[in-house]
Scaffold this active site. Structure first.
Site, PDB file in Angstrom:
ATOM      1  N   SER A 113      21.939  21.587  47.588  1.00 46.33           N
ATOM      2  CA  SER A 113      22.089  20.266  48.148  1.00 46.33           C
ATOM      3  C   SER A 113      22.809  20.093  49.506  1.00 46.33           C
ATOM      4  O   SER A 113      22.454  20.837  50.349  1.00 46.33           O
ATOM      5  CB  SER A 113      22.917  19.381  46.940  1.00 46.33           C
ATOM      6  N   GLU A 244      13.515  21.574  49.395  1.00 44.80           N
ATOM      7  CA  GLU A 244      13.716  20.691  48.202  1.00 44.80           C
ATOM      8  C   GLU A 244      14.372  19.515  48.461  1.00 44.80           C
ATOM      9  O   GLU A 244      15.423  19.419  49.536  1.00 44.80           O
ATOM     10  CB  GLU A 244      14.252  21.567  46.943  1.00 44.80           C
ATOM     11  N   HIS A 312      17.241  20.536  42.276  1.00 45.53           N
ATOM     12  CA  HIS A 312      18.324  19.718  41.824  1.00 45.53           C
ATOM     13  C   HIS A 312      18.184  19.592  40.117  1.00 45.53           C
ATOM     14  O   HIS A 312      18.829  19.007  39.569  1.00 45.53           O
ATOM     15  CB  HIS A 312      18.477  18.517  42.430  1.00 45.53           C
TER      16      HIS A 312
END
Length: 344
Positions: A113, A244, A312
């Protein structure tokens, strides 16, 4: 020059830090469960000095967060440095990291992230292979069986099962196996008491033939915060781009894909590995991130592996940043073909 860290073994020390959000404060039950899980696997844990501290949206000041990371970098006992979670502000640490200490003592740096900024920045500044993979609280605080699958990937890739010689000779390239199930179900972390429901898994291989290239990338939204800086690795011809995201609307995802197009990224890369998007908001369009990407590509022939589980969602597969990869679209496989660890 590429630097490789050594494996982390049971009995070794994993240091954890909070480069952005203060998960050790807002999710204390999940934090304790995560620590117990890794300790049960035989690892020693060393807490960064911002553990249990909060400055509202972040764990501490920019300088305090940088020093927390640097203390673990400089600690010879720490063999793996793992983020507790992401957030929004990890890029603030990049000018203050002790890169020379990492060059002198390369160690595993892992997270995902917002930690993308640190993974890519460290790789750009030192050549050290970093790892897009689980974070302590967010990943290892999950319940079985999903947490067990996440750990299985961590163990296989980072705990020394594969020999450097075998990988160098490509007698044993590592091929990812698709988890049978996955989930992005949202449950309040402090009230969660059982495993999340899951969905049957699928990966889409959109393309033909075999592509080879350096694996680079991470969280798409985070990369925008370092783009054009010395901390963003230059996209090279033939790279395999991992991207992502999480909790975004389709309008934001389209903009991010267009940013890559405007920067000429799609003209250089050999393939895209598109991770699952956690809790994607399609704004009632019925379209998915892949649909937005295909529209932006506008017929440009870039092969895509869609739905990869380094993202995630749970479980999470570990992806080394800066190593050579190979995607065989005919055989539907994704493999790592160069070393990511150094064996003494």
């Amino acid at each position: 020059m590429t630097l490789l860290p050594q494996p982390v073994q049971s009995g070794d020390t994993i240091g954890f830090f909070s480069p952005s959000s203060p998960a050790t404060c807002f999710a204390p039950k999940r934090f304790e469960r995560a620590k117990a899980f890794l300790q049960h696997k035989g690892f020693k844990l060393k807490a960064g000095h911002l553990t249990g501290k909060s400055d509202y949206y972040r764990s501490g000041s920019i300088q305090a967060r940088a020093e927390e990371l640097n203390a673990l970098i400089r600690d010879p006992e720490v063999r793996c440095i793992m983020s507790t979670i992401g957030g929004n502000n990890s890029n603030a640490l990049l000018p203050y990291i002790d890169y020379e200490a990492l060059r002198q003592d390369p160690k595993i740096i892992i997270g995902y992230s917002d930690v993308t900024a640190l993974l890519l920045g460290i790789y750009a500044q030192t050549g050290l292979v970093t790892f897009y993979g689980p974070a302590l609280v967010a990943s290892f605080g999950e319940f079985p069986p999903l947490v067990d699958e996440t750990f299985a990937s961590f163990k296989v890739l980072l705990c020394g099962r594969l020999s450097e010689k075998a990988v160098e000779q490509q007698n044993l390239p590592y091929s990812y196996s698709m988890p049978k199930v996955w989930t992005d179900v949202k449950i309040d972390w402090e009230s969660q008491s059982e495993a999340k429901p899951t969905l049957a898994n699928t990966w889409q291989f959109i393309g033909n033939g075999v592509v080879k290239g350096r694996v680079v990338g991470g969280n798409l939204n985070t990369m925008a915060g370092i783009w054009g800086s010395p901390y963003m690795p230059e996209i090279q011809q033939g790279d395999i781009l991992l991207i992502e995201d999480s909790l975004k609307g389709i309008e934001t995802v389209e903009r991010a894909f267009c940013h890559l197009k405007l920067c000429g990224v799609f003209d250089k890369i050999s393939a895209i590995v598109l991770g699952k998007h956690e809790l994607f908001d399609d704004k009632r369009t019925g379209r998915q991130p892949l649909d937005a990407l295909m529209e932006v590509l506008n017929g440009q022939a870039v092969p895509i592996l869609n739905g990869f589980d380094s993202c995630h969602t749970h479980p999470m597969l570990v992806t080394p940043i800066g190593v050579q990869g190979e995607i065989d679209f005919d055989r539907q496989s994704f493999s790592l073909t160069s070393p990511w660890l150094k064996y003494s």
